[in-house]
Design an enzyme around this catalytic site. Sequence first.
Site: not given
Length: 600
Positions: A70-71
Amino acid sequence: MAPNNGSWLVLSISMMLLTHGMIIIAKDQAIHHDDDDDHDDMLINDHQMINDDDPYRTAYHFQSPKNWMNDPNGPMIYKGIYHLFYQYYPYDPVWHTEIVWGHSTSTDLINWTQQPIALSPSEPYDINGCWSGSITILPQNKPVILYTGINNKNYQVQNLALPKNLSDPYLKEWIKLPENPLMTGTPTNNNNNNNINASSFRDPSTAWQLSDGKWRVIVGTQQEKRGLAVLFTSDDFVKWNNTGNPLHSTEGNGIWECPDFFPVYVGKSLGADTSIIGDDVKHVLKLSLFDTQYEYYTIGRYDIEKDIYVPDEGSIESDLGLRYDYGKFYASKSFFDDETNRRILWGWVNESSTQADDIKKGWSGVQAIPRTVVLDKSGKQLVQWPLAEVDMLRENDVELPSQVIKGGSLVEISEITASQADVEISFKIPESNYVEELDSTWTNPQILCSQKGASIKGRFGPFGLLTLASMGLEEYTAVFFRIFKGPNKYVVLMCSDQTKSSLNPTTDKLSFGTFVDVDPINEDLSLRILIDHSIVESFSAKGKSCITARVYPTMAINDKAKLYVFNNGTEDVKITNIRAWSMKKAQINLSTDNTSNMTY
Ligand code: DQQ
């Protein structure tokens, strides 16, 4: 820049750690997981385990070797090497709290080499996860990581990690500071309430330093439904004080994740270092709103006397405000590249497929192509553009002559690999009294795009591109414009319509849309789209508005995918320019040595 006390202190702590052999996070260190031996092997060979026939695996977007990403975390350039860290769960294509910091390096931001995991849960202050954070480069070129740890009580705390060996440009090993955690909130029902909810306190930003020598950092949190960027200051980067006054806060929008705060030059297309202050810059505050899973930014002024950020009038963090991207793009993070003077933005683009499909394909999540960010000449919004380095991947240049596309017609752009392409097109419309009126209730462009999709005939528009289209148009992702007449100007709607993107009934096919600040009569209405198997990333009006979509065609895959220009309005539209390229495959996350295999 002369080193200040803070950096010397950090340096001496780091020396102490080196001499006493404290917490070294190396590739062969066990990650907090039940079955470590197998997983260590997997980390090294990960990239070999993805199915080569997977039609959705991207060719030139950044992806983790496999499983969950993710991020983007702590992007930076250090000694000429670009670094990208990212939230990575190496054992499953599904998010788990005990996430680690994956790490890759590059010399060109396009081809990436996998490095050992930089941070993984190991200490009481991060045993349940190493969540997002940022890098700050301290004086004398010393990068440090501030990140959120999920502690043994499941509270969110902020920690510091330092490179083990600053002479290694790849920064393969990181050391966690024994003083961690450095910033904490208050667990519920604790009497010493510091007004920070320890269950919602995360994602420290890149720090900046003002002329008083103090470092400042913001961390996202919430009080009831008020979203806040709490402000901490420090002289030495180790002891942090909560100023008690948030840099900024807004009622009603819930926790702010991944706040990013940086200056942008007025009237100059250059990036600025995070600590730059002056009359020639404005400031940007970006928030990722957990409640909507969208990001919003405002442009405003940093009042350094009061240490607060004041958005310009009308600049607001909500659906009525500005977004980097009106599609899928979250938890983004920017950094200043001091070698090329650019501010470069990374953003996570999640899947639109079901979790069951993610498990089947063995991976989840891509990063959008990194973008440069500058202030538009209006001073009212940002302009983003894919990094120039992306152009190195272009091949098979196809250029079509300027032409009129008749209402109701379709023109194929052939001779490129349409599943892996870059396309630029510009349109012009004539002055006309025959433009659809904009109803005053049509204020939400996303809803308007879902009601007026590519198949709904208009007058000027919908016209644009059908990407990832199957031969018989059973499948396509349409990115297009539609022109309306507003009370005193033309209004340009840009849509990315996913409703026909796949015959697979289970994928999320939500349409996206935005109004674009462009005059379609006197300016070219431009569109650039980066297509990469399961991602369609669109930039209109030279980067004023961006929409990213994830799609999973079942027929329009690999060499079966087609690309068309379409005009489904009744009126003819002029195409002033069309160019398209096939895109070469980039080398993403090879787990070999650092410098080889950088060719295309
Ligand atoms: N992802 C991280 C958090 C952050 C969220 C956890 C945003 O630190 O708030 O993986 O996507």
